[in-house]
Write a protein that holds these residues in place. Structure first.
Motif, PDB file in Angstrom:
ATOM      1  N   VAL A 199       0.839  -1.208   0.000  1.00  0.00           N
ATOM      2  CA  VAL A 199       0.000   0.000   0.000  1.00  0.00           C
ATOM      3  C   VAL A 199       0.872   1.255   0.000  1.00  0.00           C
ATOM      4  O   VAL A 199       0.589   2.226  -0.713  1.00  0.00           O
ATOM      5  N   PHE A 200       1.942   1.236   0.801  1.00  0.00           N
ATOM      6  CA  PHE A 200       2.832   2.399   0.857  1.00  0.00           C
ATOM      7  C   PHE A 200       3.476   2.665  -0.504  1.00  0.00           C
ATOM      8  O   PHE A 200       3.511   3.811  -0.970  1.00  0.00           O
ATOM      9  N   ARG A 201       3.987   1.619  -1.156  1.00  0.00           N
ATOM     10  CA  ARG A 201       4.631   1.813  -2.458  1.00  0.00           C
ATOM     11  C   ARG A 201       3.629   2.337  -3.494  1.00  0.00           C
ATOM     12  O   ARG A 201       3.946   3.240  -4.271  1.00  0.00           O
ATOM     13  N   LYS A 202       2.434   1.802  -3.457  1.00  0.00           N
ATOM     14  CA  LYS A 202       1.423   2.195  -4.442  1.00  0.00           C
ATOM     15  C   LYS A 202       0.986   3.644  -4.236  1.00  0.00           C
ATOM     16  O   LYS A 202       0.892   4.419  -5.197  1.00  0.00           O
ATOM     17  N   GLU A 203       0.725   4.024  -2.975  1.00  0.00           N
ATOM     18  CA  GLU A 203       0.210   5.370  -2.715  1.00  0.00           C
ATOM     19  C   GLU A 203       1.296   6.441  -2.764  1.00  0.00           C
ATOM     20  O   GLU A 203       1.055   7.552  -3.215  1.00  0.00           O
ATOM     21  N   SER A 204       2.499   6.103  -2.285  1.00  0.00           N
ATOM     22  CA  SER A 204       3.584   7.090  -2.268  1.00  0.00           C
ATOM     23  C   SER A 204       4.272   7.215  -3.624  1.00  0.00           C
ATOM     24  O   SER A 204       4.957   8.193  -3.896  1.00  0.00           O
ATOM     25  N   LYS A 205       4.122   6.157  -4.440  1.00  0.00           N
ATOM     26  CA  LYS A 205       4.760   6.099  -5.760  1.00  0.00           C
ATOM     27  C   LYS A 205       6.291   6.166  -5.668  1.00  0.00           C
ATOM     28  O   LYS A 205       6.977   6.607  -6.583  1.00  0.00           O
ATOM     29  N   THR A 206       6.833   5.742  -4.528  1.00  0.00           N
ATOM     30  CA  THR A 206       8.278   5.757  -4.366  1.00  0.00           C
ATOM     31  C   THR A 206       8.937   4.679  -5.221  1.00  0.00           C
ATOM     32  O   THR A 206       8.372   3.600  -5.436  1.00  0.00           O
ATOM     33  N   ARG A 207      10.127   4.982  -5.713  1.00  0.00           N
ATOM     34  CA  ARG A 207      10.907   4.007  -6.475  1.00  0.00           C
ATOM     35  C   ARG A 207      12.083   3.471  -5.661  1.00  0.00           C
ATOM     36  O   ARG A 207      12.911   2.719  -6.181  1.00  0.00           O
ATOM     37  N   LYS A 208      12.132   3.876  -4.409  1.00  0.00           N
ATOM     38  CA  LYS A 208      13.249   3.447  -3.566  1.00  0.00           C
ATOM     39  C   LYS A 208      13.027   2.030  -3.046  1.00  0.00           C
ATOM     40  O   LYS A 208      11.893   1.533  -2.978  1.00  0.00           O
ATOM     41  N   ALA A 209      14.128   1.377  -2.667  1.00  0.00           N
ATOM     42  CA  ALA A 209      14.052   0.044  -2.058  1.00  0.00           C
ATOM     43  C   ALA A 209      13.485   0.177  -0.646  1.00  0.00           C
ATOM     44  O   ALA A 209      13.894   1.050   0.125  1.00  0.00           O
ATOM     45  N   LEU A 210      12.541  -0.677  -0.294  1.00  0.00           N
ATOM     46  CA  LEU A 210      11.922  -0.655   1.028  1.00  0.00           C
ATOM     47  C   LEU A 210      12.520  -1.758   1.891  1.00  0.00           C
ATOM     48  O   LEU A 210      12.342  -2.941   1.597  1.00  0.00           O
ATOM     49  N   HIS A 211      13.255  -1.357   2.926  1.00  0.00           N
ATOM     50  CA  HIS A 211      13.902  -2.315   3.821  1.00  0.00           C
ATOM     51  C   HIS A 211      13.087  -2.428   5.111  1.00  0.00           C
ATOM     52  O   HIS A 211      13.071  -1.493   5.922  1.00  0.00           O
ATOM     53  N   THR A 212      12.424  -3.559   5.296  1.00  0.00           N
ATOM     54  CA  THR A 212      11.704  -3.780   6.544  1.00  0.00           C
ATOM     55  C   THR A 212      12.712  -3.881   7.684  1.00  0.00           C
ATOM     56  O   THR A 212      13.615  -4.719   7.657  1.00  0.00           O
ATOM     57  N   THR A 213      12.547  -3.009   8.675  1.00  0.00           N
ATOM     58  CA  THR A 213      13.518  -2.913   9.771  1.00  0.00           C
ATOM     59  C   THR A 213      12.799  -3.171  11.089  1.00  0.00           C
ATOM     60  O   THR A 213      11.952  -2.384  11.502  1.00  0.00           O
ATOM     61  N   MET A 214      13.114  -4.279  11.742  1.00  0.00           N
ATOM     62  CA  MET A 214      12.502  -4.621  13.027  1.00  0.00           C
ATOM     63  C   MET A 214      13.351  -4.090  14.166  1.00  0.00           C
ATOM     64  O   MET A 214      14.550  -4.380  14.257  1.00  0.00           O
ATOM     65  N   ILE A 215      12.731  -3.302  15.034  1.00  0.00           N
ATOM     66  CA  ILE A 215      13.403  -2.790  16.229  1.00  0.00           C
ATOM     67  C   ILE A 215      12.656  -3.361  17.425  1.00  0.00           C
ATOM     68  O   ILE A 215      11.490  -3.031  17.651  1.00  0.00           O
ATOM     69  N   THR A 216      13.307  -4.238  18.167  1.00  0.00           N
ATOM     70  CA  THR A 216      12.646  -4.933  19.269  1.00  0.00           C
ATOM     71  C   THR A 216      13.343  -4.661  20.593  1.00  0.00           C
ATOM     72  O   THR A 216      14.530  -4.326  20.635  1.00  0.00           O
ATOM     73  N   SER A 217      12.591  -4.818  21.666  1.00  0.00           N
ATOM     74  CA  SER A 217      13.167  -4.582  22.998  1.00  0.00           C
ATOM     75  C   SER A 217      14.050  -5.732  23.454  1.00  0.00           C
ATOM     76  O   SER A 217      14.975  -5.540  24.246  1.00  0.00           O
ATOM     77  N   ASN A 218      13.789  -6.962  22.947  1.00  0.00           N
ATOM     78  CA  ASN A 218      14.546  -8.131  23.410  1.00  0.00           C
ATOM     79  C   ASN A 218      14.979  -9.060  22.287  1.00  0.00           C
ATOM     80  O   ASN A 218      15.146 -10.257  22.485  1.00  0.00           O
ATOM     81  N   GLY A 219      15.138  -8.516  21.099  1.00  0.00           N
ATOM     82  CA  GLY A 219      15.615  -9.329  19.997  1.00  0.00           C
ATOM     83  C   GLY A 219      14.477  -9.977  19.210  1.00  0.00           C
ATOM     84  O   GLY A 219      13.319  -9.984  19.624  1.00  0.00           O
ATOM     85  N   LEU A 220      14.842 -10.541  18.065  1.00  0.00           N
ATOM     86  CA  LEU A 220      13.880 -11.134  17.150  1.00  0.00           C
ATOM     87  C   LEU A 220      14.080 -12.655  17.106  1.00  0.00           C
ATOM     88  O   LEU A 220      15.203 -13.140  16.939  1.00  0.00           O
TER      89      LEU A 220
END
Length: 473
Positions: free
Chosen positions: A432-453
């Protein structure tokens, strides 16, 4: 006593002391942040003159205190100054008398005027007298090192840093003192014998933020939850009524500021100016504009735009952890004891957002962990225009190298495990973000957790993972 953190500020003071020219240094930041402590401990009380303003005192009493301190540092003039021009004349004569103490390290005449805004009572001509002292005398004395300090950040910015009047361009240096980071909190706890795990330090930050005064109230003999109960939920707790005291000490019309804060805080991601102006208790106009500016300057709220919006449409969001905790639990009286509230559904609902705020307040540390500290970036949020099947992203880091870090922030007591449903949710966000923002940049999913993943078949969607340990580097 050793100064905790504040390495950059100490280095700045050292450099400025060795500049070889007169310096007018303004140190500002919200109340309880440690401005006075920093200056006093750095100079080890080696002042040629020190005085402080006092809240809500009339001009006559402020002048009496100023006069008392002049005599303490060697002035032989009896009686109190008749006005602020007379007060600064006496200070000039004290410096010229040759009796003043010179800092043995730098050879400077160090003059420290604390809580300066409180001296500026109505029709006192304080600003004009300060300007005359600096412009007609101190600015031509290479050994003068004038430091002024104030918790009323908006006053410092309005009358010293952004003034178009007599004090325009008088300040030569400035320090905007910020709350401790988690790394500085850890150093504080270590130096004061307070034993906490890093997870507990994060929980502490979620409640008190990085305000040194609040950290100083913690009793090392008690757990964090016990400390929260004693400080916030007992009748005589030292932070039970801190909210009103804090805002009243900073703003002359604090009722308006507190109402604005209450309205903004109801929407966790923030609200617009138009929405605030429509509230009959707040209203529109210059008063609202000024109050929002002051709240931003003091670090209680931030002003930002959703990703991709270059025109009007700023959003205001409360970013002070204690303020949010107070409104959520103390003022609302939803909780009578924190010890009984922890591990409840309500606790985890609060903790999820509170951890997101900790992440937002540590974007520099996140960028460092991502290896992009020196890169130009823009940190923002984004919300889909779609009502059905839409999405919301609370933190985007838009980078100049063609990448956008789409940050997912999760608080948990153990490693966070991505489920099948959550993986689908993330994929929907990205689509949805890529479609609505029309960005051509690479989207890196970044998980920030309190105790690791926890790694499983669903965690492969994550391009970069950070844990709260990265905040302590």
């Amino acid at each position: 006593m050793e100064i905790i953190g504040r390495k950059a500020e100490q280095n700045q003071l050292t450099d400025w002391l060795n500049s070889g020219k007169p310096e007018f240094v303004a140190v500002y930041g919200r109340r309880r942040i440690g401005k006075t402590y920093l200056i006093k401990e750095y100079f080890k009380q080696r002042f040629s003159f020190y005085t402080t303003g006092v809240a809500n005192l009339k001009m006559k009493e402020q002048l009496r205190l100023f006069g008392d301190n002049l005599r303490k540092y060697g002035s032989e003039e009896s009686g109190n100054p008749c006005d602020w021009f007379d007060a600064f004349r006496r200070l000039q004569e004290l410096i010229e008398s040759g009796k003043t103490f010179h800092d043995p390290v730098s050879g400077r005449v160090v003059v420290f005027i604390d809580e300066l805004p409180w001296m500026d009572s109505p029709r006192s001509n304080f600003k004009e007298a300060l300007d005359y002292f600096w412009n007609s005398y101190a600015s031509s004395k290479p050994d003068i090192f004038l430091i002024v300090c104030g918790s009323a950040t908006s006053w410092i910015i309005k009358y010293l840093l952004s003034s178009r009047g007599g004090l325009h361009n008088r300040v030569t240096r400035q320090i905007d003192l910020k709350p401790f980071t988690l790394q500085e909190c850890e150093e504080y706890f270590r130096n004061n014998g307070i034993v906490m795990t890093r997870h507990q330090m994060i929980e502490n930050y979620m409640v008190f933020g990085g305000i040194p005064y609040y950290l100083d109230l913690l009793d090392r003999r008690m757990s964090l939850a016990q400390n929260i109960d004693v400080l916030c939920f007992t009748e005589n707790g030292q932070l039970r009524y801190e909210f009103e005291r804090l805002y009243a000490s900073l703003f002359r019309n604090s009722d308006r500021h507190m109402e604005i804060i209450r309205v903004i805080a109801k929407a966790k991601s923030g609200t617009t100016r138009a929405q605030l102006a429509s509230n009959p208790k707040i209203g529109d106009g210059e008063a609202l504009t000024e109050a929002l500016s002051e709240l931003c300057q003091c670090g209680f709220i931030r002003k930002y735009k959703d990703f991709g919006k270059s025109k009007r449409g700023f959003i205001y969001q409360v970013i002070d952890p204690y303020t949010l905790f107070y409104l959520d639990f103390i003022e609302s009286e939803k909780v009578q004891s924190w010890l009984s509230h922890i591990d409840s559904p309500g606790y985890y609902s609060w903790a999820g957002y509170a951890f997101e705020l900790v992440c937002l307040l540590h974007t520099n540390e996140i960028k460092k962990a991502l290896g992009i500290s020196g890169m130009e970036t823009m940190v923002s949020a984004w919300k889909s225009r779609k009502i059905e099947g839409g999405a919301q992203i609370d933190m985007l880091i838009d980078r100049k190298d063609g990448v956008i870090n789409v940050c997912e922030m999760k608080f948990s007591q153990a490693e966070y495990e991505i489920s099948d449903q959550y993986e689908k949710n993330i994929r929907n966000k990205l689509e949805v973000f890529r479609k609505e923002s029309k960005t051509r940049k690479a989207l890196h999913t970044t998980m920030i957790t309190s105790n690791g993943l926890h790694h499983n078949e669903h965690s492969q969607i994550v391009v970069k993972e950070l844990s709260a340990n990265d905040f302590f580097q």
